[in-house]
Scaffold this motif. Structure first.
Motif, mmCIF file in Angstrom:
data_model
loop_
_atom_site.group_PDB
_atom_site.id
_atom_site.type_symbol
_atom_site.label_atom_id
_atom_site.label_comp_id
_atom_site.label_asym_id
_atom_site.label_seq_id
_atom_site.Cartn_x
_atom_site.Cartn_y
_atom_site.Cartn_z
ATOM 1 N N GLN A 161 -12.572 2.503 0.648
ATOM 2 C CA GLN A 161 -12.388 1.060 0.819
ATOM 3 C C GLN A 161 -13.359 0.256 -0.042
ATOM 4 N N ASN A 165 -7.590 -1.757 0.238
ATOM 5 C CA ASN A 165 -6.836 -1.968 1.483
ATOM 6 C C ASN A 165 -6.357 -0.671 2.106
ATOM 7 N N GLY A 166 -6.003 0.257 1.240
ATOM 8 C CA GLY A 166 -5.257 1.401 1.734
ATOM 9 C C GLY A 166 -6.077 2.625 2.083
ATOM 10 N N SER A 167 -7.337 2.685 1.696
ATOM 11 C CA SER A 167 -8.086 3.924 1.898
ATOM 12 C C SER A 167 -8.499 4.109 3.342
ATOM 13 N N LEU A 168 -8.726 5.364 3.663
ATOM 14 C CA LEU A 168 -9.018 5.729 5.048
ATOM 15 C C LEU A 168 -10.423 5.316 5.464
ATOM 16 N N GLU A 176 -7.230 -3.373 -5.584
ATOM 17 C CA GLU A 176 -6.983 -4.027 -4.285
ATOM 18 C C GLU A 176 -6.268 -3.082 -3.321
ATOM 19 N N ASP A 177 -5.302 -2.328 -3.854
ATOM 20 C CA ASP A 177 -4.557 -1.403 -2.991
ATOM 21 C C ASP A 177 -5.443 -0.278 -2.478
ATOM 22 N N TYR A 210 1.164 11.880 -10.141
ATOM 23 C CA TYR A 210 0.329 13.078 -10.256
ATOM 24 C C TYR A 210 1.029 14.334 -9.740
ATOM 25 N N GLY A 230 -5.825 7.096 -6.353
ATOM 26 C CA GLY A 230 -6.016 5.716 -6.817
ATOM 27 C C GLY A 230 -7.270 5.580 -7.663
ATOM 28 N N GLN A 283 -3.183 -4.149 -13.993
ATOM 29 C CA GLN A 283 -2.850 -3.016 -13.131
ATOM 30 C C GLN A 283 -4.108 -2.460 -12.462
ATOM 31 N N PRO A 319 -4.779 6.999 -1.450
ATOM 32 C CA PRO A 319 -5.299 5.909 -2.281
ATOM 33 C C PRO A 319 -6.633 6.257 -2.930
ATOM 34 N N LYS A 326 -6.696 7.203 -11.032
ATOM 35 C CA LYS A 326 -5.924 6.364 -11.946
ATOM 36 C C LYS A 326 -6.779 5.203 -12.464
ATOM 37 N N THR A 386 -4.897 -4.807 -9.514
ATOM 38 C CA THR A 386 -4.011 -4.652 -8.351
ATOM 39 C C THR A 386 -4.218 -3.297 -7.687
ATOM 40 N N LEU A 387 -4.399 -2.286 -8.505
ATOM 41 C CA LEU A 387 -4.630 -0.954 -7.946
ATOM 42 C C LEU A 387 -5.939 -0.944 -7.154
ATOM 43 N N VAL A 444 0.845 -1.202 0.000
ATOM 44 C CA VAL A 444 0.000 0.000 0.000
ATOM 45 C C VAL A 444 0.879 1.250 0.000
#
Lengths: 150, 354, 528, 601
Positions: free
Chosen positions: D511, D503-506, D499-500, B96, D470, D493, D466, D473, D496-497, B85
């Protein structure tokens, strides 16, 4: 403007949590948020003007330029999307010659989109001021626009 | 009351105190968790998603900077999942923005640069579709380059929460977000007090002191801690010196002193007078009605002789001394001592009242 | 300051008066603002100008310039009348309460309103707010002191603070904000006509003996010397023949500049030691080039009594030298041997004979400095003064009567002039006007005029006007706005080309000899 | 479940005119006015009561009128029809046949709503009063048992109320499905001088409108839910946070609060219990993320609606730093019933882990769109085929999208899935707030994913990286796919993005934002690959990939396309394959939508 702002402020308590309702009232009065009004709201709510600007620009509801006499909202919610809402938007935009968020040169129309107004059963839907037009078709657009006030 | 906590971090048992965040416990125990939006002076934000950790029995990846430490917590700070992550976050930021370190004032002391390096990123896998925004070069002190901004919000918190000056905030939302002054104007047209808190808190090259541009790379600068020469607050600051020239002023909350890392416009941007060409470099002596360059020997001889003769002729109280509220304690002490012990007068004062 | 800067962030109430803190002490203002924004602190501001901080204030009292003693007495009147004062504290820790009570008894809110223009209801509200706070701080600056009754006003401030039990507690106290980096230190060091270091009086024989012995001279003069303004007067009269000025610029900073120039020109010998050729240095017989703060070692003492290190970062330009080196050399040439290896040696010598600095050394000042009193090497310094008991024993109340300013307005000079400073300039501008960025923010003099007065005078914003007093005149750009009240103008004094002190009056406070910079009568005319 | 109908004493019958947003937009007000006039003319004013109601859900056939107690249900009523209804039905005692609902399957007219296949399988708890009572009259609500639950709760201990709620198994209807009783218990245990309970009526999911219908049709049930919840957790202050896009819901809520205050149900010492409770209404300002609890709190405090990481949870530190409990409208509307009938009664409906009913906003390519409330666990097929009347224009069901921008889709192979929290989560489609969008073969799933991502990308608050970048993108990649500019590597891509970002968002927005992408890739990877490899959009939606040519092999020569074309770009003669003139074609897709045989490439 000063008197109108005073009148708006008199309906609220001058703390930060009153900011959004105050801004809503200002927009209700002027159609948008004039910078001087934001500045006055900042003083009233005891915040700095830039924080008011930060809050106002966060919310889609607030506008920073004067709006047209008629507000056209085209719903782009899921149901409307599936039922061709984008096509309606295209049609309105091309007839008015403006992009969403813009106002026609003559000041008659402001075109906006909305991310669902909950009239999904009438999809695709568009709104002229407070009037709802459901089950829209591109060919109905011209008639509806003509019917709007000058 | 016992406010000690015992936690497990990366399999090792560590101690913490009640009221600390997970990040604070990690740092106190020498565990390095990457951060970007975190700043010790400011309320935590939890936005950059780099200080995320895994905590047993807790959903998701909580940010360590906002998560309160509790007794018995079992924390992992460097798992593959976290690394993935963090790497994505950094690559997205690179994709960006305009992050060309060669042409950046911040090169060498940029937190983003360090993080990218630490995460072993040597290329960005995303196609870059970044559209540059105009740089705000309007002020003579601060350059704002939104293309280097990572929206960590540190400048905003510095302005709104630390200095409470209310000049900048985040406007709009999502990927349209940007740092703005009221109504989106230039910094120079805003109510900015140019305290430079934002510059000091910016982790990248988005906010830089204009006067220091091209005056020296961080690693070339010698930092000397001293006390500000302006008002009576006594702020601690660091003069950054290159080639016997003060090229920049920096601060650090760890310097101690009353200002806790903050300054005002004078302390941060008002020290260029030091290098001003008008500085007096040699003694001047009035000859034929005008001041002319002289030598120390001649000038001091005139002063000693003249004061000596006036004292002899008119008595010590015909001499007076104005000391200075802008010189050091040592110097004020000496002026007082000089007037009283050498000349024998109490005619010594300074501008305390003016 | 009796207390520390950081304590302001936790005060329940701050009464701020005569201080445009946001411009003069921006970093201190942040502590105050943080307290207000967090909801912890209620802020009362008493200031004739609508300074920026008014936006943060709960109550703003807009007094007429020169009425400070009256409204302060008025606050105490209300507090005593309503029984809101700290009775136990007053009884146990103070004396002469009855004299105070009697003195303030005539300052009813109605009378105070007449004198100060502060609405009675606002005064009462402020009194209740201040008295109701567990810990209330008063912070003030030159707006209180630069009057002919400045000392009285300071005593009134102390009265008010003691009355509510705020001296000797955390986040309370009486806190003068010092305008210059080392005013506190210069005073502490005895650069004053009546005291030696740490306020040891020259009139006390034991003190003189102690210092004479320490300094290796037979005796020290016992008669208190002249203050700055008195010195200028004496020079004009021919009584002072030689003046040695270290880093001061009276040609801008002192009141009634024509008079200053007259005095300086009459001197037989004028030495100026400075970093630039100031307006004053231009009049000198000898000008000695000094090192600035970045070019020497030493210490400054800040407004909260914190002694901190000054360190050398760069070499001085050309042949310039540190002030202490220059003084030492002159002394030696005059037959008194002053030989110091470095600034630290001076500090050590000073500390030994200065009780409040006795425990300090450069080594101990390393991390954040020390706040005096710090009497011994193991003393941690003093965060706030008068804890548990006053230095003098009991806190003494002073009965103070209000007196009007020296120069009232009249039909010829109908406006009150207040002088002061702006954020990006500093004092006489010697340094800041040579800083590109700072000078760029406020490059020229201006006069703030209320829109109503401006309309009467036919003056528009940005127009040049001529401002005159009985002593002189200057011209400046008019800034029309609500910052100043009707009948009042404000001019910053930093600008030599439009020096506000051409207008000011050299009327002095009889005790502190402070000039009345904050009130004099002027007129404003449109420049044709 | 049918509510007890209250007809004014002395009157025999009652005519209910629906004035929900759907019907209102089609002149329901004029219909109502005409009705009163006609009744007056016919001399029936004394015996027939008129009443307008909130939405009863069958928006597709609006405006609608019901005659009670018979239950006669008239559809698609125009102002001109009113005279006939009064004359024939109310005076003559015979139904107006032509206005009765026409069952498309049996081709029979259906007399009452009770007999309609749309209403029949439904079980209404949340919507129990919607369409039957006057939302602007508190007495109407009281007459059907309103505020009994609140009275009962206030006579119990806080713990008893919480225990009852736990026994009901009610889970939050806002999306996450957290047990309401447990949530209350947490807030109850927080010690503070002030606590808050908030009604989240910021229904931002585009495609869901049940919260709006409840506030418009039965606002008092929400107030009552708040009173009960407030008592249980010890809150004396409350906010209802309503979307600005719902002016009618806002108005009716204000009216309801005013009436409740006058009755002593709100204010000091409510119901004489010694408990104080006040409700304020806050109007949102157009930010989807404010449906997230911590963002909603920030918004109430007058800040940018940016979420804060949890912990601390709102139950500990919420609005103005005080313990705060947030429930959604649908959840709250359930609560009075849980109180009056008991937790066990409530728990008897639904599945093992999902109790009670769920309201779905049925929309998209379906015959009858509208609000439907069915027991938890009702199979998707039943909802679509029975209640919803099947797919529009007899096309083929492709997938149902649930949970809006946070959700995913249920493909045809899972058509029989019982709809409850667990099953939907397992399929990668969440319950969410209850949006149920039906798609058919003319819906492109890549476009669908792009639609939702466009929405979340625009609604991202921008705080965390993210979500802010994210999703941007991801949207860029998806846009490339719909333009035929993407490669298979891009697709990898994207995943995978996704998934990130998940997982990674606040917060929940970030999420869940990748869900529509992950879900469509999971079930419709072939469609993605068609776009990428064949540069083709199988559903003929992605304009850049459509040739706008008639496929002569599929064309049935019906000419529908030619008459639908607004640009006169299609020439067609009887028994001939239509021709599209690419010069004139404006690529509006009208022909594609008109063609029943998918014969335009």
């Amino acid at each position: 403007m000063k008197e109108k702002l005073q009148e708006i402020f008199s309906n609220h308590h001058g703390t930060r949590d009153a900011l959004i309702p105050v801004l809503q009232d200002i927009q209700g009065e002027f159609g948008y948020l004039p910078p001087e009004a934001m500045d006055a709201a900042a003083r009233f709510c005891r915040m700095s003007p830039v924080e008011v600007y930060g809050v106002a620009t966060f919310y889609a509801q607030f506008k920073f330029d004067p709006v047209g006499r008629n507000i056209i909202m085209v719903c782009q919610g899921t149901a409307c999307h599936v039922m061709g809402g984008a096509r309606i938007l295209e049609e309105v935009a091309s007839q008015l010659q403006v992009a969403p968020g813009q106002t026609t040169k003559d000041g008659r129309f402001t075109l906006e989109t909305v991310a669902c107004i909950g009239a999904c059963a009438l999809a695709p839907a568009m709104f002229v001021n407070k009037d709802t037009h459901g089950r829209m078709k591109p060919e109905k657009v011209a008639e509806i626009l003509n019917g709007a006030g000058n | 009351m016992d406010d000690k906590l015992t936690l497990t971090i990366n399999g090792i048992s560590v101690r913490g105190k009640k009221g600390q965040t997970v990040l604070e416990v990690c740092r106190e125990n020498g565990i390095k968790v990457p951060t970007l939006c975190f700043h010790p002076k400011m309320p935590p934000y939890g936005g950059c998603r780099l200080c995320i950790v895994e905590i047993q029995n807790m959903r998701g990846l909580p940010p360590s900077c906002t998560t309160p430490a509790t007794d018995g917590m079992n924390i992992s700070t460097h798992t593959d999942r976290l690394f993935r992550v963090r790497r994505t976050v950094l690559e997205l930021l690179l994709a960006y923005g305009n992050h060309n370190c060669l042409m950046c004032e911040k090169n060498g002391e940029c937190e983003l640069q360090n993080l990218v390096y630490e995460h072993g990123i040597d290329s960005v896998r995303f196609k870059t579709t970044f559209a540059p925004k105009p740089v705000d070069d309007s002020s003579s002190m601060i350059v704002r380059d939104p293309n280097k901004c990572v929206l960590c919000g540190r400048c905003v918190r510095g302005c709104l929460s630390v200095q409470v000056n209310g000049v900048i905030d985040i406007a709009a939302r999502g990927s349209d977000s940007f740092i703005t002054t009221f109504n989106g104007g230039l910094l120079n047209d805003s109510n900015c007090a140019f305290c430079g808190e934002c510059v000091a808190s910016c982790p990248t090259g988005a906010l830089t002191p204009k006067q220091s541009h091209f005056k020296g790379r961080p690693w070339e600068l010698k930092k000397v801690q001293t006390t500000c020469t302006y008002c009576g607050v006594g702020c601690q600051l660091e003069l950054n010196v290159k080639d016997n020239e003060v090229v920049k002023v920096t601060t650090d909350p760890d310097l101690g002193g009353p200002n806790k890392g903050s300054l005002c416009v004078k302390g941060r941007f008002g020290n260029d007078f030091i290098n001003h060409p008008d500085r007096l470099k040699v003694p001047l002596v009035k000859k034929n009605g005008s001041l002319q360059e002289s030598t120390w020997d001649e000038a001091l001889k005139i002063v000693a002789d003249k004061m000596g003769s006036i004292k002899k002729k008119s008595g010590p109280d015909s001499l007076a001394f104005f000391s200075s509220a802008r010189t050091t304690n040592e110097e004020n002490y000496l002026v007082s001592k000089f007037a009283r012990a050498v000349i024998g007068t109490n005619n010594v004062d300074h501008c305390a009242r003016l | 300051m009796t207390n520390s800067i950081e304590e302001l962030e936790n005060s329940d109430v701050i009464l701020l008066t005569g201080s445009n803190t946001r411009e003069m002490h921006p970093v201190i203002s942040s502590f105050i603002k943080r307290g207000v924004v967090s909801g912890k602190t209620k802020l009362i501001i008493a200031d004739p100008r609508r300074i920026d901080l008014v936006d943060f204030a709960d109550i703003w009292l807009r007094q007429k310039p020169g009425s400070d003693v009256a409204w302060l007495n008025g606050l105490m009147h209300v507090i005593i009348k309503e029984g809101l004062y700290a009775k136990k504290y007053v009884e146990e820790r103070t004396e002469d309460f009855d004299a105070l009570k009697k003195a303030v008894s005539t300052y009813t809110p109605e009378r105070v309103e007449e004198i100060s223009g502060i609405p009675a209801a606002d005064l009462i509200a402020a009194a209740r707010l201040y008295a109701g706070a567990p810990a209330a701080a008063i912070a003030y600056a030159m707006g209180i002191t630069q009057h002919i009754n400045g000392t009285d006003a300071v005593k009134s401030v102390a009265n008010l603070s003691m009355l509510c039990g705020n001296i000797g507690i955390e986040s309370g106290g009486v806190n003068p904000l010092r305008g210059q980096n080392n005013v506190q230190g210069a005073c502490d060091m005895g650069a004053l006509p009546n005291v030696l270091t740490a306020y040891q009086s020259v009139t006390v024989p034991e003190v003189r003996e102690k210092f004479a012995k320490y300094w290796g001279v037979k005796s020290l003069p016992e008669k208190p010397g002249l203050t700055i303004v008195e010195t200028i007067d004496a020079a004009a009269k021919g009584q002072i023949k030689s003046l040695f000025i270290v880093g001061e610029n009276p040609m801008i900073s002192d009141p009634d500049l024509h008079h200053v120039e007259e005095g300086l020109r009459k001197l037989d010998f004028l030495v100026v030691q400075d970093i630039f050729l100031t307006e004053t240095a231009k009049l000198a017989d000898v000008v000695l080039p000094a090192a600035c703060f970045a070019e020497k070692e030493g210490t400054f003492s800040n407004t909260e009594r914190r002694v901190q290190r000054v360190r050398k970062a760069v070499e001085p330009p050309g042949e310039a030298k540190a002030d202490w080196e220059i003084i030492s050399e002159i002394a030696s040439r005059m037959g008194y041997k002053m030989k110091y290896a470095n600034a630290e040696a001076i500090f050590d010598e000073m500390a030994k004979i200065t009780p409040s600095y006795a425990g300090m050394s450069y080594a101990r000042l390393e991390n954040g400095g020390l706040q005096w009193p710090c009497p011994t090497a193991d003393h941690a310094g003093t965060k706030y003064l008068h804890k548990e008991k006053f230095v003098r024993g009991k806190g003494k109340f002073h009965a103070i009567e209000w007196i009007p300013p020296a120069e009232p307005t009249d039909s010829k000079y109908p406006l009150v002039l207040i002088t002061g400073r702006v954020l990006s300039q500093y004092h006489t501008g010697t340094m800041t006007r040579r800083s590109e960025g700072l000078n760029g923010l406020a490059p020229e003099c201006f006069v703030e005029i209320n829109p109503i007065d401006a309309q009467k005078l036919g003056v528009a914003n940005g127009e040049f006007v001529k401002i005159s007093s009985r002593r002189g005149s200057i011209s400046a750009k008019a800034v029309v706005g609500e910052t100043t009240d009707v009948g009042m103008v404000f001019i910053p004094f930093h600008y030599f080309e439009a020096a506000a002190n051409n207008l000011t009056i050299a009327a002095l406070d009889p005790q502190a000899k402070i000039p009345e910079y904050k009130v004099c009568a002027v007129k404003v005319e449109k420049v044709a | 479940m049918e509510p007890a109908i209250r007809i004014q004493p002395g009157k025999e019958r009652q005519v209910l005119v629906c004035r929900g947003t759907g019907c209102e937009s089609q002149k329901a007000k004029v219909i109502f006015d005409n009705l009163e006039k006609e009744l007056d003319k016919a001399g029936l004013s004394g015996s027939v009561e008129t009443k307008y109601t909130g939405c009863h859900g069958f928006c597709q056939q609006g405006p609608t009128i019901m005659v009670m107690p018979a239950g006669t249900f008239y559809c698609n009523v125009t102002p001109d029809d009113v005279a006939e209804i009064v004359e024939t039905d109310l005076k003559g005692g015979k139904p107006v046949e032509r206005l009765l609902f026409l069952d498309p399957k049996t081709k029979d007219r259906v007399l009452t709503f009770r007999d309609m296949r749309y209403f029949n399988p439904q079980r209404r708890i949340v919507l129990r009063n919607c369409g039957f009572i006057n939302p602007e009259d508190i007495d109407d609500y009281i007459a059907v048992g309103g505020y009994e639950g609140a009275k009962k709760a206030l006579s119990m201990t806080q713990q008893q109320v919480i225990d009852n709620m736990k026994a009901s198994g009610l889970r939050g209807r806002g999306g996450a499905g957290f047990p309401t009783g447990m949530k209350w218990e947490f807030a109850n245990r927080s010690v503070a001088d002030q606590k808050y309970i908030i009604c989240n009526a910021d229904e931002g999911d585009p495609g869901a409108f049940m919260d709006r219908a409840v506030l418009e049709g039965d606002p008092h049930s929400v107030l009552e839910g708040l009173i009960i919840g407030g008592y249980a957790i010890g809150a004396t202050k409350s906010y209802i946070y309503v979307r600005a896009e719902y002016p009618m819901a806002y108005e009716r809520t204000l009216i309801a609060i005013d009436q409740a205050k006058k009755k002593g149900y709100l204010g000091k010492n409510i119901f004489g219990s010694g408990h104080d409770f006040e409700i304020k209404v806050k109007l949102g300002a157009g930010a989807f993320v404010c449906g997230e609890e911590t963002a909603l709190i920030a918004s109430i405090e007058g800040k940018r609606g940016m979420p804060m990481p949890r912990p601390p949870f709102p139950a500990v530190k919420g609005v103005f730093g005080k313990p705060t409990n947030i429930n959604n409208v649908e959840t709250l509307a359930n609560i009075p019933v849980v109180m009056t009938k008991g937790g066990e009664w409530f728990a008897s409906t639904g599945t093992e882990k999902s109790k009670g009913t769920k309201v779905f906003a049925l929309a998209g390519k379906i015959t009858y769109s509208g609000l439907v409330e069915v027991p938890m666990g009702t199979p998707l097929r039943e909802i679509i085929e029975e209640v919803g009347g099947g797919i529009l224009n007899k096309r083929k069901f492709k997938a149902a999208q649930t949970g809006g921008p946070s959700g995913g889709c249920i493909p045809a192979e899972h058509f029989d899935v019982p709809m409850d929290y667990e099953n939907l989560t397992q399929l990668g489609a969440i319950m969410g707030s209850g949006g149920l969008i039906v798609t058919d073969e003319t819906t492109c799933m890549v476009d669908m994913a792009k639609f939702f991502l466009t929405f979340t990308q625009k609604e991202s608050c921008g705080k965390c990286v993210p979500c802010r970048l994210g999703t941007k993108k991801m949207l860029e990649i998806l846009t490339d796919v719909t333009k035929g500019k993407a490669t298979l590597e891009d697709l990898d891509q994207l995943v995978t993005l996704a998934e990130d970002v998940k997982n990674g968002s606040l917060c929940g927005l970030g999420q869940t934002a990748p869900n529509p992408v992950l879900s469509t890739v999971r079930y419709f990877r072939d469609e993605y690959e068609a776009h990428i490899l064949k540069k083709e959009c199988p559903a003929r939606v992605c304009v850049r990939l459509i040739k706008f040519q008639v496929n002569p092999d599929k064309c049935k020569k019906c000419g529908q396309c030619a008459s639908a074309c607004p640009a006169d770009a299609i020439t067609w003669k009887k028994k001939e394959v239509a021709q599209i003139d690419s010069e004139k074609c404006i690529k509006c897709r009208s022909c594609i939508l008109a063609c029943r045989y998918n014969s335009i490439d």
